[in-house]
Design an enzyme around this catalytic site. Structure first.
Site, PDB file in Angstrom:
ATOM      1  N   GLN A 140       0.839  -1.199   0.000  1.00 29.86           N
ATOM      2  CA  GLN A 140       0.000   0.000   0.000  1.00 29.86           C
ATOM      3  C   GLN A 140       0.872   1.246   0.000  1.00 29.86           C
ATOM      4  O   GLN A 140       0.354   2.356  -0.082  1.00 29.86           O
ATOM      5  CB  GLN A 140      -0.868   0.019   1.263  1.00 29.86           C
ATOM      6  CG  GLN A 140      -1.752  -1.193   1.415  1.00 29.86           C
ATOM      7  CD  GLN A 140      -2.326  -1.240   2.825  1.00 29.86           C
ATOM      8  OE1 GLN A 140      -3.262  -0.517   3.142  1.00 29.86           O
ATOM      9  NE2 GLN A 140      -1.765  -2.072   3.670  1.00 29.86           N
ATOM     10  N   ASN A 141       2.192   1.063   0.147  1.00 28.29           N
ATOM     11  CA  ASN A 141       3.079   2.212   0.281  1.00 28.29           C
ATOM     12  C   ASN A 141       3.366   2.838  -1.077  1.00 28.29           C
ATOM     13  O   ASN A 141       3.442   2.151  -2.086  1.00 28.29           O
ATOM     14  CB  ASN A 141       4.382   1.787   0.960  1.00 28.29           C
ATOM     15  CG  ASN A 141       4.125   1.265   2.362  1.00 28.29           C
ATOM     16  OD1 ASN A 141       3.078   1.539   2.936  1.00 28.29           O
ATOM     17  ND2 ASN A 141       5.062   0.507   2.899  1.00 28.29           N
ATOM     18  N   HIS A 159      -1.523   1.368  -4.242  1.00 26.03           N
ATOM     19  CA  HIS A 159      -1.953   2.768  -4.196  1.00 26.03           C
ATOM     20  C   HIS A 159      -1.055   3.668  -5.034  1.00 26.03           C
ATOM     21  O   HIS A 159      -1.017   4.877  -4.820  1.00 26.03           O
ATOM     22  CB  HIS A 159      -2.003   3.255  -2.745  1.00 26.03           C
ATOM     23  CG  HIS A 159      -3.053   2.566  -1.930  1.00 26.03           C
ATOM     24  ND1 HIS A 159      -2.999   2.459  -0.565  1.00 26.03           N
ATOM     25  CD2 HIS A 159      -4.197   1.926  -2.312  1.00 26.03           C
ATOM     26  CE1 HIS A 159      -4.058   1.790  -0.126  1.00 26.03           C
ATOM     27  NE2 HIS A 159      -4.792   1.448  -1.170  1.00 26.03           N
ATOM     28  N   CYS A 242      -0.445  17.462 -23.069  1.00 27.53           N
ATOM     29  CA  CYS A 242      -1.732  18.119 -23.315  1.00 27.53           C
ATOM     30  C   CYS A 242      -1.527  19.565 -23.765  1.00 27.53           C
ATOM     31  O   CYS A 242      -2.324  20.093 -24.548  1.00 27.53           O
ATOM     32  CB  CYS A 242      -2.595  18.104 -22.051  1.00 27.53           C
ATOM     33  SG  CYS A 242      -3.312  16.499 -21.680  1.00 27.53           S
ATOM     34  N   GLY A 335       0.285  -2.714  17.089  1.00 30.32           N
ATOM     35  CA  GLY A 335      -1.078  -2.238  17.269  1.00 30.32           C
ATOM     36  C   GLY A 335      -2.089  -3.129  16.578  1.00 30.32           C
ATOM     37  O   GLY A 335      -1.728  -4.061  15.837  1.00 30.32           O
TER      38      GLY A 335
HETATM   39 ZN   LIG Z   1      -1.911  15.214 -20.502  1.00 26.82          ZN
END
Ligand SMILES: [Zn+2]
Length: 403
Positions: A140-141, A159, A242, A335
């Site tokens: 997940q890091n 992620h 773009c 934990g």
């Molecule tokens: Zn772009």
């Protein structure tokens, strides 16, 4: 596959207080007992219907020893930074002011992240791979430590990763370190502030209290809190692709992408928005990544979970899926863990030594290197499975993530 596996996956913060764990087997409360249980876990034959392979699932706890913050405190019961509220995807994409604030904080946080390195826990995973005991990693890091520490074990970054920016319109990716230079050029006064913060040591210290004293708060996604900063002056560049060739929108009209005289994104633009190549909170994980993660679980017979409270649903459901497949599971985390009862409740009290289930509460950067040392002394060498077929069945999505 269960119906829940087909739902779109969104990254959402989970802030409930988690109950303290029950250590399994009971002997694993001591370091020696924990090492023995993990060795048994890794060396025991997988259940007969499952592959003789181990997949690892990791979270922020594994990177704490690299100086990166965890969302939770060392006991997992409270938020490290109570005022921290992560930006949501729809805020970032929909609002220029949110983007200015995000990139200003990210600009200040980047040098610390860029200068941080994998720790002994990541290198122990590499060594366990070389011993033939670990075959793939789901993390997940977003710090890229797994691919850096063990390039030969496939790492699926659930992620995403902070090492690149990605255009929300054309999906082109660009290196984050080059983007940092652009931010410095467009924001000279912020660049001076950053230099001063670095010179004062405020961004270098690994002590969160010291950092807070100096007015800075580093968050796990690599951004920094700067109370009362004039975020609205911050400028960021548009996507170069773009800008030179504006894409066509869903309605068939060409987008407008404009930059000011210095090359900063102009608010009259309707596209060309770069975001970090991480899955932001409120953003959906792409189908390819979701499928690759499920295949990594399906391709293994054991799940080793390291340094995560499984607080994000995307991670929790992978663990639950492994459980539903009957995979033995070992979990090392300081934990409590979300839904811990559902993962381990049925194994508490079983007369087993780690072959079914292991639950340990010890730091990974100490435990894992000790495990490698112990296994090198006692383990029967396993023929390395690091050849090109080691990602069979899921190699394409895995390799995409590594590029
Ligand atoms: Zn772009």
């Amino acid at each position: 596959m269960a119906a829940q596996m087909r739902k779109p996956l969104m990254r959402i913060p989970y802030t409930d207080i988690l109950a303290a764990p029950t250590i399994i087997p009971p002997s694993a409360t001591s370091a020696a007992g924990a090492l023995a249980a993990l060795q048994t876990f890794l060396e025991a034959p997988a259940p007969r219907h499952l592959p003789q392979r181990t997949v690892v699932l990791t979270g922020a706890g594994l990177s704490v020893a690299s100086g990166l913050a965890d969302y939770r405190g060392s006991k997992g019961t409270y938020r490290v930074n109570k005022s921290f509220r992560p930006i949501y995807y729809h805020e970032f994409v929909g609002n220029h002011e949110f983007r200015k604030r995000y990139w200003a904080r990210s600009f200040l946080g980047w040098p610390s992240l860029y200068g941080a390195s994998p720790n002994s826990g990541h290198y122990a995973i590499r060594d366990l791979g070389e011993l033939g005991l670990i075959h793939s990693v789901i993390t997940q890091n977003v710090d890229s430590f797994h691919p850096r520490a063990h390039p030969h074990i496939p790492s699926l970054e659930l992620h995403g990763y902070l090492r690149a920016t990605v255009c929300v319109n054309c999906r082109s990716e660009f290196p984050r370190d080059v983007f940092q230079e652009e931010l410095a050029r467009l924001n000279p006064r912020w660049a001076i502030l950053l230099e001063e913060a670095l010179a004062s040591g405020a961004l270098k210290t690994e002590d969160p209290l010291e950092r807070r004293f100096k007015g800075l708060r580093m968050n796990p996604d690599g951004d920094v809190d700067l109370p009362d900063a004039p975020y609205t002056t911050f400028r960021y560049p548009p996507c170069p692709s773009c800008l030179s060739d504006p894409p066509t929108g869903p309605d068939g009209h060409r987008h407008m992408v404009q930059a000011d005289d210095d090359g900063a994104w102009h608010p009259s633009s309707t596209a060309g928005i770069l975001k970090p190549a991480v899955v932001m909170f409120g953003e959906t994980i792409t189908g390819a990544v979701k499928t690759a993660a499920e295949q990594a679980i399906d391709g293994a017979g054991r799940l080793l979970i390291l340094g995560t409270s499984l607080a994000t649903y995307s991670a929790w459901r992978l663990a639950k899926h492994a459980k539903d497949r009957g995979m033995p599971m070992a979990l090392v985390n300081m934990g409590g863990v979300r839904g811990e009862d559902q993962l381990f409740g049925d194994t508490v009290g079983h007369d087993q030594h780690g072959e079914e289930a292991v639950r340990i509460e010890l730091p990974t950067d100490e435990l894992l290197p000790a495990l490698v040392t112990q296994l090198r002394k006692t383990a029967i060498p396993v023929i390395s499975q690091e050849s090109s077929d080691s990602t069979q069945g899921s190699s394409a999505p895995f390799k995409d993530m590594l590029s």
